[in-house]
Motif scaffolding. Structure first.
Motif, short mmCIF file in Angstrom:
data_model
loop_
_atom_site.label_atom_id
_atom_site.label_comp_id
_atom_site.label_asym_id
_atom_site.label_seq_id
_atom_site.Cartn_x
_atom_site.Cartn_y
_atom_site.Cartn_z
N ALA A 1 0.83 -1.20 0.00
CA ALA A 1 0.00 0.00 0.00
C ALA A 1 0.86 1.25 0.00
CB ALA A 1 -0.92 -0.01 1.22
N ASN A 2 0.22 2.38 -0.17
CA ASN A 2 0.88 3.67 -0.11
C ASN A 2 1.55 3.84 1.27
OD1 ASN A 2 1.62 6.16 -1.00
ND2 ASN A 2 -0.31 7.16 -0.49
N GLY A 3 2.81 4.22 1.27
CA GLY A 3 3.51 4.43 2.54
C GLY A 3 4.13 3.18 3.13
N ALA A 4 4.06 2.07 2.41
CA ALA A 4 4.61 0.81 2.94
C ALA A 4 6.13 0.83 2.99
CB ALA A 4 4.13 -0.36 2.09
N GLY A 5 6.74 1.65 2.14
CA GLY A 5 8.20 1.72 2.10
C GLY A 5 8.80 1.25 0.79
#
Ligand SMILES: Nc1ncnc2c1ncn2[C@@H]1O[C@H](COP(=O)(O)OP(=O)(O)O)[C@@H](O)[C@H]1O
Ligand SMILES: [Mg+2]
Lengths: 308, 235
Positions: free
Chosen positions: B35-39
């Motif tokens: 997901a968005n922001g997972a790295g």
């Protein structure tokens, strides 16, 4: 009537010649700013060192001052690279204020170094092919060859830098770094090397301008300040980081500086003796600063600016 | 070919990647989804030496690269096509492509790669003199991938190539990756939020969740797993 016409022509011609040198002085400042968003307060001191380089090496090597210009450029480039690797590189990690104080400190250091080694006496070159020659281009309009050569060689130097930036692979890499340093690194372009290159180009071009100026402008350790201020105004007018802007704005400011004599002439024409006593031409550099502030208010990005 | 061994990356003290390990074998396409922001971007930037790794190591072709500068990693043959493309907007399409070949020394190789990219993306050839910033999002993504191919990379890393594109263009982008697999021997590491299409193309898949690898396996199996179907595909 003809008297005013000649006055105007004289002003425009000398403004144009001086403006071309101003453009070269500003070039390095705008290149350095464009690549790394840093303002070099020691810019005028680089110019001063270029002046001394030509002043000292010409008699020392027994060659004409004009032939020492590449040497002045070399000294300027070395000084730029040294300043970058020795100082600026470390300042970049700090806050903006540290960068301001850092190059301000470099300015004081170079100025005092010059004071210590050269003394405070103003000196000028009175030798060489160019000195004492002049061309009469019209009734009452005389071109001194020192100033003409300075203008022509400024154009040549400017064109060389323009060619380097726009027509060579390393110049494209420099442009890429100034647009997006991280993006350029993903192309394999070293930001450190490009920053150093910007300082080399900036140092070389302003030192060459110094070598040209010393033929008609006395050098002393404090000579840089006026030129730093003019270069700031030029870069602000032309747009921070814009090479084309520096050229156009340099010429414009050269002309502006020479407008007050036109006023003097007009005042004399209308025979307003009281007004002529005001000596408006002595305010010519004040005019430059006034315009600088005006631009910062009206159009902070300058004429051709793409950076704030 | 590429081996990331237990790396941890912190942004101002906070870990964004925790003990992440991935492996990319030569000739394969590996997908990392999350997901968005997972790295995901942080992982690729760590490989590029663009963010500092606090522990763990990264090996490429048997040599450690996690202490190298970005430009040296590029010279080893890893190319990163960044999220948001990072094209040089005012420069022309061709100037952008040639900057992609900055590390290529021989003029003939450069020309060959340029021809290859133009053959793969005819629209770039038509617009070679246009400022790249004035092109549509889809065309810009083509330019970004094309620029990435200009140095014939050993490993091509794509960071969300479908981000912000209309569905038709998304398919076109993945079609390009498919062509790369078929025509060349480019190894691809792709991170995506577009899980379905990315994993359909990949040989091997990792799921990255809040800085940690949650699971991995052959892409088809990962795609079919309950975990992915629930979390990403809403089934
Ligand atoms: N330069 C940065 N400084 C601080 N935090 C960051 C930075 N870049 C990303 N982050 C944070 O790190 C986490 C991972 O970001 P990122 O790698 O960009 O995720 P992804 O690419 O999967 O969307 C996010 O929580 C984001 O907010
Ligand atoms: Mg991302």
């Amino acid at each position: 009537m003809e008297d005013l016409g000649i006055q105007v022509l004289k002003s425009v011609v000398s403004g144009l010649l001086m403006g071309l040198v101003f453009a070269l002085v500003a070039l390095g400042l705008t290149v350095i700013f464009g690549v790394m968003d840093i303002v070099n307060f020691a810019h005028g001191e680089f110019l001063m060192i270029g002046m001394y380089t030509t002043l000292l090496t010409s008699p020392l090597l027994g060659i004409d001052p004009v032939l020492t210009l590449p040497l002045a450029g070399l000294v300027g480039a070395a000084l730029g690279v040294l300043s970058y690797y020795g100082l600026i590189r470390f300042l970049l990690r700090g806050p903006m204020i540290a960068q301001l104080f850092g190059t301000f400190g470099l300015m004081l250091f170079l100025r005092n170094l010059a004071l210590l080694t050269m003394g405070s006496e103003p000196r000028i070159l009175h030798k060489g092919w160019l000195v004492g020659k002049s061309f009469i281009v019209g009734p009452g309009v005389v071109l001194e060859s020192t100033k003409l050569a300075a203008a022509v060689l400024s154009i040549v130097s400017f064109a060389l830098v323009w060619w380097l930036i726009n027509r060579t692979k390393v110049g494209r890499a420099l442009t890429a770094t100034s647009l997006d340093a991280e993006g350029a690194r993903y192309m394999g372009i070293s930001t450190q090397k490009m920053n150093a290159l910007a300082w080399a180009v900036g140092g070389a071009s302003v030192a060459i301008a110094g070598g040209l100026l010393v033929n008609f402008w006395p050098v002393e350790p404090g000579v840089g300040l006026l030129f730093t201020m003019i270069a700031f105004a030029t870069v602000a007018l032309g747009g921070f980081g814009s090479v084309r802007g520096a050229f156009v704005a340099g010429v414009l400011i050269g002309l502006i500086v020479n407008i007050p004599p036109i006023w003097d002439a007009m005042l004399r024409m209308i025979d307003a003796a009281g007004l002529a006593d005001l000596q408006i031409h002595s305010f010519k550099y004040t005019m430059v600063y006034a315009i600088y502030f005006l631009i910062m208010v009206i159009k902070p990005q300058g004429l051709f600016g793409w950076k704030q | 070919m590429l081996e990331v061994k237990g790396i941890t990356v912190r942004y101002s003290g906070l870990p964004v990647l925790r003990e992440v390990s991935i492996k990319v074998d030569e000739g394969r396409t590996v997908g990392v989804v999350g997901a968005n922001g997972a790295g995901k971007s942080t992982l690729l930037k760590a490989i590029m030496g663009s963010v500092k790794v606090t522990s763990g190591e990264i090996n490429f072709q048997g040599q450690r690269i996690d202490k190298l500068a970005t430009e040296q990693i590029v010279r080893r043959g890893i190319i990163y096509v960044p999220e948001g493309r990072r094209l040089f907007g005012p420069l022309s399409v061709e100037e952008n492509l040639l900057l992609g070949a900055f590390t290529v020394e021989r003029e003939a190789d450069k020309q060959k790669n340029l021809d290859y990219v133009y053959e793969m993306f005819p629209r770039l050839a038509e617009r070679r003199t246009q400022a790249v910033g004035s092109m549509s999002g889809g065309e810009q993504q083509m330019a970004a991938i094309g620029r990435g191919l200009m140095s014939t990379p050993k490993l091509l890393m794509l960071d969300e190539p479908s981000l912000g594109l209309a569905p038709l263009l998304v398919s076109e982008v993945f079609e390009t990756v498919r062509r790369l697999q078929e025509e060349g021997d480019t190894t691809v590491l792709m991170v995506e939020q577009n899980v379905l299409e990315a994993l359909e193309l990949s040989d091997w898949a990792y799921i990255l969740q809040t800085g940690e690898i949650r699971s991995q396996g052959p892409a088809q199996e990962v795609l079919a797993s309950d975990e992915v179907r629930k979390a990403f595909l809403g089934m």
